[in-house]
Motif scaffolding. Structure first.
Motif, PDB file in Angstrom:
ATOM      1  N   ALA A 177      -4.066  28.302  65.372  1.00 50.09           N
ATOM      2  CA  ALA A 177      -3.423  28.809  64.163  1.00 50.09           C
ATOM      3  C   ALA A 177      -2.697  30.123  64.440  1.00 50.09           C
ATOM      4  O   ALA A 177      -3.073  30.880  65.332  1.00 50.09           O
ATOM      5  CB  ALA A 177      -4.466  29.015  63.071  1.00 50.09           C
ATOM      6  N   ILE A 178      -1.673  30.355  63.659  1.00 47.32           N
ATOM      7  CA  ILE A 178      -0.914  31.601  63.705  1.00 47.32           C
ATOM      8  C   ILE A 178      -0.855  32.172  62.295  1.00 47.32           C
ATOM      9  O   ILE A 178      -1.105  31.466  61.315  1.00 47.32           O
ATOM     10  CB  ILE A 178       0.524  31.366  64.227  1.00 47.32           C
ATOM     11  CG1 ILE A 178       1.255  30.354  63.333  1.00 47.32           C
ATOM     12  CG2 ILE A 178       0.512  30.925  65.684  1.00 47.32           C
ATOM     13  CD1 ILE A 178       2.733  30.225  63.597  1.00 47.32           C
ATOM     14  N   ARG A 179      -0.515  33.453  62.191  1.00 44.24           N
ATOM     15  CA  ARG A 179      -0.316  34.031  60.868  1.00 44.24           C
ATOM     16  C   ARG A 179       0.926  33.399  60.233  1.00 44.24           C
ATOM     17  O   ARG A 179       1.993  33.417  60.823  1.00 44.24           O
ATOM     18  CB  ARG A 179      -0.137  35.543  60.928  1.00 44.24           C
ATOM     19  CG  ARG A 179      -1.425  36.284  61.157  1.00 44.24           C
ATOM     20  CD  ARG A 179      -1.219  37.765  60.916  1.00 44.24           C
ATOM     21  NE  ARG A 179      -2.409  38.510  61.313  1.00 44.24           N
ATOM     22  CZ  ARG A 179      -2.597  39.784  61.030  1.00 44.24           C
ATOM     23  NH1 ARG A 179      -1.677  40.468  60.362  1.00 44.24           N
ATOM     24  NH2 ARG A 179      -3.707  40.391  61.402  1.00 44.24           N
ATOM     25  N   VAL A 180       0.737  32.860  59.038  1.00 47.03           N
ATOM     26  CA  VAL A 180       1.854  32.252  58.325  1.00 47.03           C
ATOM     27  C   VAL A 180       2.218  33.029  57.069  1.00 47.03           C
ATOM     28  O   VAL A 180       3.246  32.758  56.444  1.00 47.03           O
ATOM     29  CB  VAL A 180       1.574  30.772  57.972  1.00 47.03           C
ATOM     30  CG1 VAL A 180       1.467  29.925  59.244  1.00 47.03           C
ATOM     31  CG2 VAL A 180       0.318  30.626  57.124  1.00 47.03           C
ATOM     32  N   PHE A 181       1.387  33.996  56.696  1.00 45.82           N
ATOM     33  CA  PHE A 181       1.652  34.856  55.546  1.00 45.82           C
ATOM     34  C   PHE A 181       0.934  36.162  55.808  1.00 45.82           C
ATOM     35  O   PHE A 181      -0.221  36.162  56.229  1.00 45.82           O
ATOM     36  CB  PHE A 181       1.138  34.197  54.254  1.00 45.82           C
ATOM     37  CG  PHE A 181       1.662  34.827  53.005  1.00 45.82           C
ATOM     38  CD1 PHE A 181       2.908  34.491  52.515  1.00 45.82           C
ATOM     39  CD2 PHE A 181       0.909  35.758  52.308  1.00 45.82           C
ATOM     40  CE1 PHE A 181       3.404  35.068  51.355  1.00 45.82           C
ATOM     41  CE2 PHE A 181       1.394  36.340  51.158  1.00 45.82           C
ATOM     42  CZ  PHE A 181       2.647  35.993  50.673  1.00 45.82           C
ATOM     43  N   PHE A 217      -3.069  40.064  51.327  1.00 48.00           N
ATOM     44  CA  PHE A 217      -3.352  38.671  51.649  1.00 48.00           C
ATOM     45  C   PHE A 217      -2.747  38.301  53.002  1.00 48.00           C
ATOM     46  O   PHE A 217      -1.557  38.511  53.226  1.00 48.00           O
ATOM     47  CB  PHE A 217      -2.756  37.790  50.539  1.00 48.00           C
ATOM     48  CG  PHE A 217      -2.904  36.305  50.734  1.00 48.00           C
ATOM     49  CD1 PHE A 217      -4.103  35.732  51.128  1.00 48.00           C
ATOM     50  CD2 PHE A 217      -1.834  35.471  50.484  1.00 48.00           C
ATOM     51  CE1 PHE A 217      -4.227  34.353  51.290  1.00 48.00           C
ATOM     52  CE2 PHE A 217      -1.939  34.094  50.631  1.00 48.00           C
ATOM     53  CZ  PHE A 217      -3.137  33.536  51.033  1.00 48.00           C
ATOM     54  N   VAL A 218      -3.583  37.776  53.891  1.00 44.11           N
ATOM     55  CA  VAL A 218      -3.133  37.288  55.189  1.00 44.11           C
ATOM     56  C   VAL A 218      -3.662  35.866  55.342  1.00 44.11           C
ATOM     57  O   VAL A 218      -4.830  35.595  55.062  1.00 44.11           O
ATOM     58  CB  VAL A 218      -3.638  38.182  56.352  1.00 44.11           C
ATOM     59  CG1 VAL A 218      -3.241  37.604  57.697  1.00 44.11           C
ATOM     60  CG2 VAL A 218      -3.118  39.606  56.190  1.00 44.11           C
ATOM     61  N   ARG A 275       6.462  33.666  42.573  1.00 43.47           N
ATOM     62  CA  ARG A 275       5.811  34.819  43.179  1.00 43.47           C
ATOM     63  C   ARG A 275       6.579  35.155  44.457  1.00 43.47           C
ATOM     64  O   ARG A 275       7.659  34.645  44.686  1.00 43.47           O
ATOM     65  CB  ARG A 275       4.340  34.516  43.500  1.00 43.47           C
ATOM     66  CG  ARG A 275       3.485  34.007  42.337  1.00 43.47           C
ATOM     67  CD  ARG A 275       3.444  34.951  41.159  1.00 43.47           C
ATOM     68  NE  ARG A 275       2.376  34.698  40.203  1.00 43.47           N
ATOM     69  CZ  ARG A 275       2.388  33.798  39.229  1.00 43.47           C
ATOM     70  NH1 ARG A 275       3.423  32.981  39.090  1.00 43.47           N
ATOM     71  NH2 ARG A 275       1.389  33.680  38.394  1.00 43.47           N
ATOM     72  N   GLN A 276       5.996  35.953  45.325  1.00 40.42           N
ATOM     73  CA  GLN A 276       6.653  36.388  46.563  1.00 40.42           C
ATOM     74  C   GLN A 276       7.271  35.238  47.327  1.00 40.42           C
ATOM     75  O   GLN A 276       6.661  34.189  47.499  1.00 40.42           O
ATOM     76  CB  GLN A 276       5.645  37.082  47.480  1.00 40.42           C
ATOM     77  CG  GLN A 276       5.240  38.437  47.018  1.00 40.42           C
ATOM     78  CD  GLN A 276       4.286  39.095  47.993  1.00 40.42           C
ATOM     79  OE1 GLN A 276       3.512  38.432  48.669  1.00 40.42           O
ATOM     80  NE2 GLN A 276       4.343  40.414  48.062  1.00 40.42           N
ATOM     81  N   PHE A 335       7.650  31.389  46.071  1.00 38.72           N
ATOM     82  CA  PHE A 335       6.425  30.606  45.911  1.00 38.72           C
ATOM     83  C   PHE A 335       6.190  30.411  44.415  1.00 38.72           C
ATOM     84  O   PHE A 335       5.995  31.366  43.680  1.00 38.72           O
ATOM     85  CB  PHE A 335       5.299  31.413  46.560  1.00 38.72           C
ATOM     86  CG  PHE A 335       3.947  30.777  46.573  1.00 38.72           C
ATOM     87  CD1 PHE A 335       3.677  29.745  47.431  1.00 38.72           C
ATOM     88  CD2 PHE A 335       2.944  31.263  45.769  1.00 38.72           C
ATOM     89  CE1 PHE A 335       2.417  29.186  47.480  1.00 38.72           C
ATOM     90  CE2 PHE A 335       1.678  30.714  45.810  1.00 38.72           C
ATOM     91  CZ  PHE A 335       1.422  29.671  46.667  1.00 38.72           C
ATOM     92  N   TYR A 336       6.249  29.186  43.914  1.00 36.06           N
ATOM     93  CA  TYR A 336       6.062  28.898  42.490  1.00 36.06           C
ATOM     94  C   TYR A 336       4.632  28.448  42.270  1.00 36.06           C
ATOM     95  O   TYR A 336       4.154  27.504  42.907  1.00 36.06           O
ATOM     96  CB  TYR A 336       7.029  27.800  42.034  1.00 36.06           C
ATOM     97  CG  TYR A 336       7.033  27.615  40.533  1.00 36.06           C
ATOM     98  CD1 TYR A 336       7.857  28.387  39.734  1.00 36.06           C
ATOM     99  CD2 TYR A 336       6.198  26.689  39.928  1.00 36.06           C
ATOM    100  CE1 TYR A 336       7.867  28.238  38.357  1.00 36.06           C
ATOM    101  CE2 TYR A 336       6.195  26.522  38.553  1.00 36.06           C
ATOM    102  CZ  TYR A 336       7.030  27.304  37.773  1.00 36.06           C
ATOM    103  OH  TYR A 336       7.020  27.161  36.409  1.00 36.06           O
ATOM    104  N   CYS A 337       3.917  29.131  41.384  1.00 37.86           N
ATOM    105  CA  CYS A 337       2.512  28.788  41.195  1.00 37.86           C
ATOM    106  C   CYS A 337       1.996  29.220  39.828  1.00 37.86           C
ATOM    107  O   CYS A 337       2.678  29.908  39.067  1.00 37.86           O
ATOM    108  CB  CYS A 337       1.669  29.425  42.293  1.00 37.86           C
ATOM    109  SG  CYS A 337       1.703  31.220  42.285  1.00 37.86           S
TER     110      CYS A 337
END
Length: 147
Positions: free
Chosen positions: A53-57, A62-63, A124-125, A128-130
Motif C-alpha cells: 500500500a501507498i499513501r493515497v490521501f 486524515f491519512v 468535500r476536499q 469527493f462527494y459524500c
C-alpha cells in the motif's frame, strides 16, 4: 435461484445503480482514530508498505493508504468532533456508491429510518462527494462517490 427471479434482481440492480462498476466493491475505506498523527502515520507507513500500500490521501486530520486511486483504503483520522480518539471514536465505514443521486437517496433513507445526520450530502476536499450519518447504535457511516 430461478432465472426469472435472477433476471428481476439483475434488472433492479442495473436500474438502481447503488454500487460502483469497479469489481462491485462496496467498502471504500475504513478509519481508526488517533491522538498522535505523527506516530500513527509512521507506524502504518511501515506496516502497510509491506502490504503493497501507498499513501493515497494525506491531510493534517486524515491519512489513508491503499493499493492505488479508487481501491479500498485504510486510514487514521483525528476525530471530527475534536474529542479524544478511543476505540470507536474515529472509526467509520465508508460505502462506495455509483453516483451523487445514490449518495443523496441513501442518506435520506438513513435519516428517514431514524439515523442521526453527521453531514449533509455535498462536495468535500478534492471533489469527493459524500454524506455522513450515525446509525441507530451510534456507528458512523459515510456514503460517497468519486464521480
Amino acid at each position: 435461484m430461478k432465472s426469472g427471479l435472477r433476471d428481476t434482481l439483475l434488472a433492479l440492480q442495473a436500474e438502481t445503480r447503488l454500487i460502483t462498476d469497479k469489481d462491485n466493491e462496496m467498502i471504500g475505506y475504513t478509519t481508526v482514530g488517533t491522538n498522535n498523527m505523527g506516530q500513527a502515520t509512521a507506524f502504518y507507513d511501515a506496516i502497510l508498505k509491506k502490504a503493497g500500500a501507498i499513501r493515497v490521501f494525506d491531510t493534517e486530520r486524515f491519512v489513508a493508504w491503499g493499493r492505488g486511486k479508487g481501491a479500498p483504503a485504510f486510514g487514521v483520522i483525528k476525530p471530527f468532533d475534536n474529542k479524544p480518539a478511543t476505540v470507536g471514536n474515529g472509526v467509520m465505514m465508508a460505502l462506495a456508491l455509483a453516483s451523487k443521486a445514490s449518495v443523496d437517496a441513501l442518506h435520506a433513507k438513513a435519516l428517514e429510518l431514524g439515523a442521526e445526520n453527521e453531514g449533509e450530502p455535498g462536495v468535500r476536499q478534492g471533489g469527493f462527494y459524500c454524506a455522513y450519518f450515525r446509525d441507530l447504535d451510534g456507528n458512523k457511516l459515510n456514503l460517497f462517490c468519486q464521480n
